[in-house]
Design an enzyme around this catalytic site. Structure first.
Site, PDB file in Angstrom:
ATOM      1  N   SER A  45       0.845  -1.194   0.000  1.00 44.16           N
ATOM      2  CA  SER A  45       0.000   0.000   0.000  1.00 44.16           C
ATOM      3  C   SER A  45       0.879   1.242   0.000  1.00 44.16           C
ATOM      4  O   SER A  45       1.776   1.385   0.831  1.00 44.16           O
ATOM      5  CB  SER A  45      -0.918   0.010   1.219  1.00 44.16           C
ATOM      6  OG  SER A  45      -1.856  -1.040   1.114  1.00 44.16           O
ATOM      7  N   MET A  70       3.471  -3.675  10.415  1.00 46.97           N
ATOM      8  CA  MET A  70       4.521  -3.008   9.632  1.00 46.97           C
ATOM      9  C   MET A  70       4.359  -1.494   9.770  1.00 46.97           C
ATOM     10  O   MET A  70       5.335  -0.762   9.891  1.00 46.97           O
ATOM     11  CB  MET A  70       4.419  -3.390   8.148  1.00 46.97           C
ATOM     12  CG  MET A  70       4.382  -4.893   7.833  1.00 46.97           C
ATOM     13  SD  MET A  70       5.717  -5.840   8.572  1.00 46.97           S
ATOM     14  CE  MET A  70       7.123  -5.126   7.751  1.00 46.97           C
ATOM     15  N   CYS A 130      -6.342  -1.217   6.813  1.00 45.54           N
ATOM     16  CA  CYS A 130      -5.199  -1.591   7.650  1.00 45.54           C
ATOM     17  C   CYS A 130      -5.623  -1.542   9.115  1.00 45.54           C
ATOM     18  O   CYS A 130      -6.181  -0.552   9.571  1.00 45.54           O
ATOM     19  CB  CYS A 130      -3.999  -0.689   7.421  1.00 45.54           C
ATOM     20  SG  CYS A 130      -2.614  -1.179   8.475  1.00 45.54           S
ATOM     21  N   GLY A 265      -0.357 -14.027   0.509  1.00 37.43           N
ATOM     22  CA  GLY A 265       0.706 -13.237   1.132  1.00 37.43           C
ATOM     23  C   GLY A 265       1.561 -14.117   2.022  1.00 37.43           C
ATOM     24  O   GLY A 265       2.631 -14.589   1.622  1.00 37.43           O
TER      25      GLY A 265
HETATM   26  O1  RRO Z   1       1.589  -2.017   6.732  1.00 40.96           O
HETATM   27  C1  RRO Z   1       0.929  -2.698   7.534  1.00 40.96           C
HETATM   28  O2  RRO Z   1       1.242  -2.800   8.725  1.00 40.96           O
HETATM   29  C2  RRO Z   1      -0.287  -3.420   7.140  1.00 40.96           C
HETATM   30  C3  RRO Z   1      -1.242  -2.921   6.273  1.00 40.96           C
HETATM   31 BR1  RRO Z   1      -1.021  -1.324   5.388  1.00 40.96          BR
HETATM   32  C4  RRO Z   1      -2.437  -3.665   6.023  1.00 40.96           C
HETATM   33  O3  RRO Z   1      -3.333  -3.265   5.279  1.00 40.96           O
HETATM   34  N1  RRO Z   1      -2.592  -4.840   6.662  1.00 40.96           N
HETATM   35  C5  RRO Z   1      -1.668  -5.313   7.498  1.00 40.96           C
HETATM   36  O4  RRO Z   1      -1.861  -6.395   8.047  1.00 40.96           O
HETATM   37  N2  RRO Z   1      -0.508  -4.611   7.725  1.00 40.96           N
END
Ligand code: RRO
Length: 303
Positions: A45, A70, A130, A265
């Site tokens: 993203s 993350m 997210c 994923g």
């Molecule tokens: O970057 C993340 O921590 C993250 C995102 Br953007 C998301 O949409 N889903 C996720 O599990 N981690």
């Protein structure tokens, strides 16, 4: 050839895609999964500005899955398009489509990033889901009015198909889905990760730097299946199923619930980059055994 499929007028060599996430952070990572056999690859993203993400640790293995926070790490859209420029031709030669995942804090940011992303990808995936990014993500995806206005604004601003990625962390996912379908999205992606936490009992505190995060992997598959099932019963747009797919059987289960394609994923962690090829081979073997075509199994469990 048995797996060739068309979604929103776009042809895919197979319906097994890379999900948005860690493997979409760079052009070379996207290319690596394309080589592993993915029919399409989804970017990490991407937002308007560079974002360093959350403090370490950002990911931890738990029973049946992975827990991540993350924190939307990404270089910002202007840097990221350079990554896409580097690999676009190679992906095209491999006949692999690109899905551009976009996030923002409001309508304006979503629109700005989507317009820049549009030039390099085949589909826009709006990440309104997210689970652990303050002011982003699920703040929008848990609110039907905000979800509607973001999707509506992006739909007005780009020409390519727009999908919305939904969060399971809501009381009524159909209310959210209804809002985004009303706004005119061309398809739905379900599900993003499930909110969770793990505690280090020796350190006596949460493991993740962000304390809580999003759960992915095998343990969330039944949640995803039920949501895809409900979406298929209620809406007439294509659904991309995601959540805990590791095998061809898992992918087939999502398709029978109503998914036209699937994304993987965490599965890469369990079966390697070639998981896309392996899952495709397993789907083909099943179709041959059952004397069925891919299109026959989509939603078949509802009949
Ligand atoms: O970057 C993340 O921590 C993250 C995102 Br953007 C998301 O949409 N889903 C996720 O599990 N981690």
């Amino acid at each position: 050839y048995m797996l060739k499929t068309v979604i929103c007028g776009i042809e895919f060599k197979n319906p097994v895609f890379l999900a948005s996430g860690i493997m979409g952070e760079t052009g070379s990572a996207l290319k690596r999964t394309a080589k592993g056999g993915a029919g399409a690859v989804t970017t990490k993203s991407i937002g308007k500005n560079p974002n360093p993400g959350h403090r370490n640790p950002t990911i931890v293995e738990v029973d049946g899955g992975l827990l991540n926070a993350m924190g939307l790490p990404n270089p910002g859209i202007d840097e990221y398009v350079k990554e896409l420029q580097k690999v676009r031709e190679d992906l095209n030669k491999m006949n692999v489509r690109i899905i551009g995942s976009v996030y923002g804090k409001d309508e304006e940011e979503f629109v700005e990033v989507s317009k820049k992303m549009e030039k390099y990808v085949d589909i826009i995936e709006l990440n309104i889901s997210c689970p652990h990014a303050k002011g982003y993500g699920a703040t929008i995806g848990q609110n039907p009015e905000l979800s509607y206005s973001v999707c509506k604004a992006v739909k007005k601003s780009v020409k390519i198909p727009v999908f919305a990625k939904l969060t399971p962390n809501v009381t009524d996912i159909l209310e959210i889905a209804n809002a985004v379908v009303d706004a005119g999205v061309d398809g739905l992606v379900a599900i993003n990760t499930v909110r969770g936490m793990a505690i280090d009992i020796r350190a006596k505190k949460p493991i993740l730097g962000n304390k809580f995060g999003g759960l992915s992997g095998k343990c969330i598959k039944p949640i995803g299946i039920k949501i895809v099932w409900d979406l298929y019963e209620n809406f007439d747009v294509p659904i991309i199923g995601v959540g805990g797919i590791v095998s061809g059987e898992d992918a087939i289960e999502y398709m029978m619930a109503g998914a036209s394609a699937v994304q993987i994923g965490s599965g890469i962690y369990y079966r390697g980059y070639d998981i896309f090829k392996k899952v495709c081979d397993e789907i083909v073997a099943f179709l041959k055994e059952e004397n069925l075509e891919l299109k026959d199994i989509i939603g078949i469990a509802h009949e």
